[in-house]
Design an enzyme around this catalytic site. Structure first.
Site, PDB file in Angstrom:
ATOM      1  N   CYS A 123      10.639  18.764  32.129  1.00  0.00           N
ATOM      2  CA  CYS A 123      10.811  17.867  30.909  1.00  0.00           C
ATOM      3  C   CYS A 123       9.503  18.280  29.892  1.00  0.00           C
ATOM      4  O   CYS A 123       9.513  19.484  29.616  1.00  0.00           O
ATOM      5  CB  CYS A 123      11.092  16.527  31.184  1.00  0.00           C
ATOM      6  SG  CYS A 123      11.795  15.721  29.406  1.00  0.00           S
ATOM      7  N   HIS A 172      14.730  15.699  35.403  1.00  0.00           N
ATOM      8  CA  HIS A 172      13.763  15.126  36.432  1.00  0.00           C
ATOM      9  C   HIS A 172      14.157  15.126  37.933  1.00  0.00           C
ATOM     10  O   HIS A 172      14.524  13.794  38.368  1.00  0.00           O
ATOM     11  CB  HIS A 172      13.443  13.796  35.955  1.00  0.00           C
ATOM     12  CG  HIS A 172      12.650  13.582  34.719  1.00  0.00           C
ATOM     13  ND1 HIS A 172      11.383  13.765  34.652  1.00  0.00           N
ATOM     14  CD2 HIS A 172      12.933  13.539  33.351  1.00  0.00           C
ATOM     15  CE1 HIS A 172      10.911  13.677  33.348  1.00  0.00           C
ATOM     16  NE2 HIS A 172      12.013  13.491  32.561  1.00  0.00           N
ATOM     17  N   GLU A 230      12.765  14.960  40.362  1.00  0.00           N
ATOM     18  CA  GLU A 230      11.758  13.858  41.186  1.00  0.00           C
ATOM     19  C   GLU A 230      12.006  12.495  41.019  1.00  0.00           C
ATOM     20  O   GLU A 230      11.669  11.780  41.710  1.00  0.00           O
ATOM     21  CB  GLU A 230      10.229  13.988  40.479  1.00  0.00           C
ATOM     22  CG  GLU A 230      10.032  13.468  39.101  1.00  0.00           C
ATOM     23  CD  GLU A 230      10.543  14.348  37.865  1.00  0.00           C
ATOM     24  OE1 GLU A 230      11.176  15.410  38.262  1.00  0.00           O
ATOM     25  OE2 GLU A 230      10.114  14.323  36.931  1.00  0.00           O
TER      26      GLU A 230
HETATM   27  N1  GLN Z   1      10.076  13.758  24.698  1.00  0.00           N
HETATM   28  C1  GLN Z   1       8.817  14.105  25.720  1.00  0.00           C
HETATM   29  C2  GLN Z   1       7.891  15.128  25.055  1.00  0.00           C
HETATM   30  O1  GLN Z   1       8.310  15.518  24.028  1.00  0.00           O
HETATM   31  C3  GLN Z   1       9.459  14.814  27.116  1.00  0.00           C
HETATM   32  C4  GLN Z   1      10.240  13.434  27.976  1.00  0.00           C
HETATM   33  C5  GLN Z   1      10.184  13.719  29.331  1.00  0.00           C
HETATM   34  O2  GLN Z   1       9.141  14.307  29.853  1.00  0.00           O
HETATM   35  N2  GLN Z   1      10.823  13.115  29.891  1.00  0.00           N
HETATM   36  O3  GLN Z   1       7.043  15.605  25.647  1.00  0.00           O
END
Ligand code: GLN
Length: 190
Positions: free
Chosen positions: A78, A174, A176
């Protein structure tokens, strides 16, 4: 083989727990001297602008770039995937510190706000059956991949949500946060 989890901000503890479940003994990485000890590094989910700023502050960007994909395997989840992407699409991205290590075009927050977070079963041929549970939290979208990048997991409609370029892996979701540890096992094979 020593596994590190970047522990500057975000859900690094969940990665540490998943790695322990698959039999690894991960270490927290915050500084270049800790980075020098690891063969594999996970960049967790969190806030990519914050993680990028701290990477810069702690002098981590150049050491990471120097080893990435060569003697260091890297996996970004992410926010971590955002930091790995070579091209970032976001009106506010100007000036954001990134690693830009992978031939990906990524759009931040592309599924909408926190309220548009969702779960979906993912098709990941390298992991086999059953489908991988995908948790997307204010996730980015992979809008394009380069010729050396291969898809690792897709949404039911075929959209790529995990990709690999050699020893660098990016997932916009995710693993994890689930009890399915197959993606962690897979990363340790890179
Ligand atoms: N929206 C977050 C970002 O731009 C990422 C979100 C996440 O890691 N769950 O960094």
């Amino acid at each position: 083989m020593t596994i590190g989890v970047l522990a500057l901000q975000g859900d690094f503890r969940e990665h540490v727990e998943a790695l322990r479940r698959v039999g690894a003994a991960p270490i927290d990485v915050r500084l270049p001297r800790q980075l020098a000890l690891v063969s594999h590094l996970i960049i967790p989910g969190g806030e990519s602008t914050t993680i990028g700023r701290l990477l810069n502050l702690y002098g981590m960007i150049e050491p990471l770039r120097a080893r990435a994909g060569r003697d260091l395997a890297i996996w970004g989840t992410c926010a971590g995937a955002i930091l790995l992407a070579r091209e970032l699409r976001d009106a506010r991205a100007a000036g954001q510190h990134t690693l830009a290590l992978m031939d990906l075009t990524v759009r931040r927050n592309a599924f909408g706000s926190q309220l548009d977070s969702f779960e979906a079963p993912l098709n990941a041929p390298v992991l086999g059956e059953p489908p991988l549970p995908g948790i997307f939290i204010r996730a980015p979208r992979i809008e394009a991949i380069g010729p050396d990048v291969e898809a690792v997991a897709t949404l039911p409609d075929g959209e790529i949500v995990a990709a690999r370029q050699g020893r660098i892996l990016a997932t916009t979701f995710h693993p994890e946060l689930t009890s399915d540890d197959r993606m962690h096992r897979y990363f340790l094979t890179l």
